[in-house]
Design a protein around this motif. Structure first.
Motif, PDB file in Angstrom:
ATOM      1  N   ILE A  12       0.885  -1.169   0.000  1.00  0.00           N
ATOM      2  CA  ILE A  12       0.000   0.000   0.000  1.00  0.00           C
ATOM      3  C   ILE A  12       0.919   1.214   0.000  1.00  0.00           C
ATOM      4  O   ILE A  12       1.624   1.475   0.969  1.00  0.00           O
ATOM      5  N   LEU A  13       0.928   1.954  -1.114  1.00  0.00           N
ATOM      6  CA  LEU A  13       1.952   2.982  -1.279  1.00  0.00           C
ATOM      7  C   LEU A  13       1.450   4.413  -1.152  1.00  0.00           C
ATOM      8  O   LEU A  13       2.233   5.348  -1.289  1.00  0.00           O
ATOM      9  N   GLY A  14       0.196   4.623  -0.886  1.00  0.00           N
ATOM     10  CA  GLY A  14      -0.300   5.992  -0.700  1.00  0.00           C
ATOM     11  C   GLY A  14      -1.816   6.002  -0.797  1.00  0.00           C
ATOM     12  O   GLY A  14      -2.413   4.986  -1.169  1.00  0.00           O
ATOM     13  N   CYS A  15      -2.398   7.127  -0.424  1.00  0.00           N
ATOM     14  CA  CYS A  15      -1.767   8.394  -0.045  1.00  0.00           C
ATOM     15  C   CYS A  15      -2.183   8.754   1.392  1.00  0.00           C
ATOM     16  O   CYS A  15      -3.146   8.197   1.914  1.00  0.00           O
ATOM     17  N   PRO A  16      -1.501   9.700   2.064  1.00  0.00           N
ATOM     18  CA  PRO A  16      -1.810  10.029   3.450  1.00  0.00           C
ATOM     19  C   PRO A  16      -3.242  10.549   3.623  1.00  0.00           C
ATOM     20  O   PRO A  16      -3.728  11.340   2.819  1.00  0.00           O
ATOM     21  N   LYS A  17      -3.898  10.085   4.701  1.00  0.00           N
ATOM     22  CA  LYS A  17      -5.253  10.506   5.087  1.00  0.00           C
ATOM     23  C   LYS A  17      -6.291  10.138   4.034  1.00  0.00           C
ATOM     24  O   LYS A  17      -7.247  10.864   3.799  1.00  0.00           O
ATOM     25  N   CYS A  18      -6.091   8.961   3.417  1.00  0.00           N
ATOM     26  CA  CYS A  18      -7.031   8.492   2.389  1.00  0.00           C
ATOM     27  C   CYS A  18      -7.604   7.113   2.717  1.00  0.00           C
ATOM     28  O   CYS A  18      -8.131   6.434   1.835  1.00  0.00           O
ATOM     29  N   GLY A  19      -7.474   6.670   3.973  1.00  0.00           N
ATOM     30  CA  GLY A  19      -8.071   5.399   4.382  1.00  0.00           C
ATOM     31  C   GLY A  19      -7.120   4.220   4.401  1.00  0.00           C
ATOM     32  O   GLY A  19      -7.556   3.084   4.612  1.00  0.00           O
ATOM     33  N   THR A  20      -5.834   4.452   4.216  1.00  0.00           N
ATOM     34  CA  THR A  20      -4.893   3.340   4.155  1.00  0.00           C
ATOM     35  C   THR A  20      -4.776   2.578   5.473  1.00  0.00           C
ATOM     36  O   THR A  20      -4.580   1.364   5.466  1.00  0.00           O
ATOM     37  N   THR A  21      -4.881   3.273   6.599  1.00  0.00           N
ATOM     38  CA  THR A  21      -4.774   2.598   7.891  1.00  0.00           C
ATOM     39  C   THR A  21      -5.900   1.598   8.078  1.00  0.00           C
ATOM     40  O   THR A  21      -5.677   0.464   8.533  1.00  0.00           O
ATOM     41  N   TYR A  83       5.170   6.544  -0.169  1.00  0.00           N
ATOM     42  CA  TYR A  83       5.862   5.934  -1.308  1.00  0.00           C
ATOM     43  C   TYR A  83       5.335   6.444  -2.647  1.00  0.00           C
ATOM     44  O   TYR A  83       6.074   6.524  -3.622  1.00  0.00           O
ATOM     45  N   TYR A  84       4.058   6.764  -2.702  1.00  0.00           N
ATOM     46  CA  TYR A  84       3.445   7.189  -3.964  1.00  0.00           C
ATOM     47  C   TYR A  84       4.182   8.368  -4.591  1.00  0.00           C
ATOM     48  O   TYR A  84       4.247   8.494  -5.816  1.00  0.00           O
ATOM     49  N   TYR A  85       4.780   9.215  -3.761  1.00  0.00           N
ATOM     50  CA  TYR A  85       5.431  10.442  -4.235  1.00  0.00           C
ATOM     51  C   TYR A  85       6.932  10.270  -4.468  1.00  0.00           C
ATOM     52  O   TYR A  85       7.597  11.226  -4.867  1.00  0.00           O
ATOM     53  N   GLN A  86       7.468   9.080  -4.217  1.00  0.00           N
ATOM     54  CA  GLN A  86       8.912   8.879  -4.196  1.00  0.00           C
ATOM     55  C   GLN A  86       9.436   8.214  -5.462  1.00  0.00           C
ATOM     56  O   GLN A  86       8.950   7.149  -5.869  1.00  0.00           O
ATOM     57  N   LYS A  87      10.466   8.801  -6.068  1.00  0.00           N
ATOM     58  CA  LYS A  87      11.082   8.209  -7.253  1.00  0.00           C
ATOM     59  C   LYS A  87      11.808   6.914  -6.904  1.00  0.00           C
ATOM     60  O   LYS A  87      11.774   5.942  -7.669  1.00  0.00           O
ATOM     61  N   VAL A  88      12.469   6.887  -5.752  1.00  0.00           N
ATOM     62  CA  VAL A  88      13.145   5.655  -5.331  1.00  0.00           C
ATOM     63  C   VAL A  88      12.157   4.503  -5.254  1.00  0.00           C
ATOM     64  O   VAL A  88      12.441   3.385  -5.701  1.00  0.00           O
ATOM     65  N   ALA A  89      10.988   4.761  -4.709  1.00  0.00           N
ATOM     66  CA  ALA A  89       9.982   3.709  -4.589  1.00  0.00           C
ATOM     67  C   ALA A  89       9.551   3.197  -5.949  1.00  0.00           C
ATOM     68  O   ALA A  89       9.509   1.981  -6.188  1.00  0.00           O
ATOM     69  N   SER A  90       9.229   4.095  -6.866  1.00  0.00           N
ATOM     70  CA  SER A  90       8.769   3.658  -8.184  1.00  0.00           C
ATOM     71  C   SER A  90       9.878   2.941  -8.951  1.00  0.00           C
ATOM     72  O   SER A  90       9.607   2.023  -9.728  1.00  0.00           O
ATOM     73  N   ASP A  91      11.122   3.312  -8.719  1.00  0.00           N
ATOM     74  CA  ASP A  91      12.247   2.660  -9.390  1.00  0.00           C
ATOM     75  C   ASP A  91      12.534   1.272  -8.829  1.00  0.00           C
ATOM     76  O   ASP A  91      12.998   0.388  -9.563  1.00  0.00           O
ATOM     77  N   GLN A  92      12.279   1.051  -7.533  1.00  0.00           N
ATOM     78  CA  GLN A  92      12.771  -0.155  -6.865  1.00  0.00           C
ATOM     79  C   GLN A  92      11.717  -1.220  -6.575  1.00  0.00           C
ATOM     80  O   GLN A  92      12.082  -2.357  -6.270  1.00  0.00           O
ATOM     81  N   MET A  93      10.437  -0.912  -6.656  1.00  0.00           N
ATOM     82  CA  MET A  93       9.415  -1.893  -6.260  1.00  0.00           C
ATOM     83  C   MET A  93       9.504  -3.185  -7.063  1.00  0.00           C
ATOM     84  O   MET A  93       9.286  -4.281  -6.536  1.00  0.00           O
ATOM     85  N   ARG A 168      -2.444  16.467  -5.423  1.00  0.00           N
ATOM     86  CA  ARG A 168      -2.374  16.504  -6.890  1.00  0.00           C
ATOM     87  C   ARG A 168      -1.915  15.133  -7.377  1.00  0.00           C
ATOM     88  O   ARG A 168      -0.821  14.967  -7.930  1.00  0.00           O
ATOM     89  N   TYR A 169      -2.760  14.139  -7.192  1.00  0.00           N
ATOM     90  CA  TYR A 169      -2.392  12.748  -7.429  1.00  0.00           C
ATOM     91  C   TYR A 169      -1.897  12.506  -8.851  1.00  0.00           C
ATOM     92  O   TYR A 169      -0.969  11.743  -9.072  1.00  0.00           O
ATOM     93  N   VAL A 170      -2.518  13.163  -9.806  1.00  0.00           N
ATOM     94  CA  VAL A 170      -2.186  12.913 -11.207  1.00  0.00           C
ATOM     95  C   VAL A 170      -0.754  13.327 -11.530  1.00  0.00           C
ATOM     96  O   VAL A 170      -0.133  12.784 -12.453  1.00  0.00           O
ATOM     97  N   ASP A 171      -0.186  14.270 -10.773  1.00  0.00           N
ATOM     98  CA  ASP A 171       1.172  14.721 -11.033  1.00  0.00           C
ATOM     99  C   ASP A 171       2.199  13.607 -10.838  1.00  0.00           C
ATOM    100  O   ASP A 171       3.307  13.673 -11.388  1.00  0.00           O
ATOM    101  N   TYR A 172       1.838  12.598 -10.043  1.00  0.00           N
ATOM    102  CA  TYR A 172       2.776  11.528  -9.703  1.00  0.00           C
ATOM    103  C   TYR A 172       2.405  10.192 -10.347  1.00  0.00           C
ATOM    104  O   TYR A 172       3.184   9.239 -10.273  1.00  0.00           O
TER     105      TYR A 172
END
Length: 211
Positions: A12-21, A83-93, A168-172
């Motif tokens: 589960i990689l994002g986003c904050p305050k969107c029900g992930t917990t 993680y949704y906003y992180q380049k390292v995450a998208s590169d390494q998953m 701005r979810y679409v930006d990522y």
């Protein structure tokens, strides 16, 4: 367990305050799922966050394994909302698991921002007064002096300045294009409107018993 079984096959990689917990907590109770005790590991971050421990650039996949401590399960997962906003995450998953499944959760941006502001104010104690409208106005105006005056420290300041961008979810979204066959998106309003149906659909997508 095999080496592969020591890593997640779902994140589960994002986003904050969107029900992930809520979603993470429900999945933890499922007999076919396993997760670390700590919800957010913050391991695949572009840079180390104060007080959050090591990151991938320091420990690689071996360091990640040490944080997980998985038991054998059909779905092994962790949830870190940034993680949704992180380049390292998208590169390494894909290096964690070539067939890894990913979940992003979105919410109406203004509702997410209001919830996130109150969480920082009341739960984290990151803010020193000020109302949400004043903060949003200051961020949009680039009024760093106001934000710094009303935030506890440099980390809180950076978080507040990033707050609107988080909605701005679409930006990522483009950085996750290579995972699109294994990327699922849940809208929080759909979850709250029908929790049972949404979780059953997620369970079927993960290949676990939806009952």
């Amino acid at each position: 367990m095999s080496g592969k079984d020591l890593y997640p096959n779902f994140i589960i990689l994002g986003c904050p305050k969107c029900g992930t917990t809520s979603v993470a907590d429900w999945l933890k109770t499922h007999p076919e799922c396993a997760a670390p005790d700590r919800k957010e590991l913050f391991y695949f971050m572009d840079e180390r966050m104060p007080g959050r421990g090591a990151v991938f650039s320091e420990g690689g996949l071996e360091g990640y394994k040490k944080l997980l401590g998985f038991s054998s399960a059909k779905v092994r997962f962790e949830a870190t909302t940034h993680y949704y906003y992180q380049k390292v995450a998208s590169d390494q998953m894909a290096n964690v698991d070539p067939d890894i499944k990913l979940l992003a959760m979105f919410r109406h941006p203004s509702d997410r921002l209001y919830s996130w502001f109150n969480f920082n104010l009341n739960h984290l104690g990151a803010l020193r007064g000020g109302g949400v409208l004043e903060f949003v106005t200051a961020i949009l105006d680039g009024d760093e002096k106001y934000i710094k005056k009303h935030t506890r420290n440099e980390e809180a300041f950076r978080f507040m300045m990033h707050g609107i961008k988080m909605g701005r979810y679409v930006d990522y979204l483009g950085r996750w294009d290579s995972y699109k066959e294994n990327l699922k998106i849940i809208i929080m309003e759909d979850l709250t409107g029908n929790e049972r149906r949404t979780m059953a659909d997620l369970s079927r997508w993960l290949g676990i018993d939806p009952h």
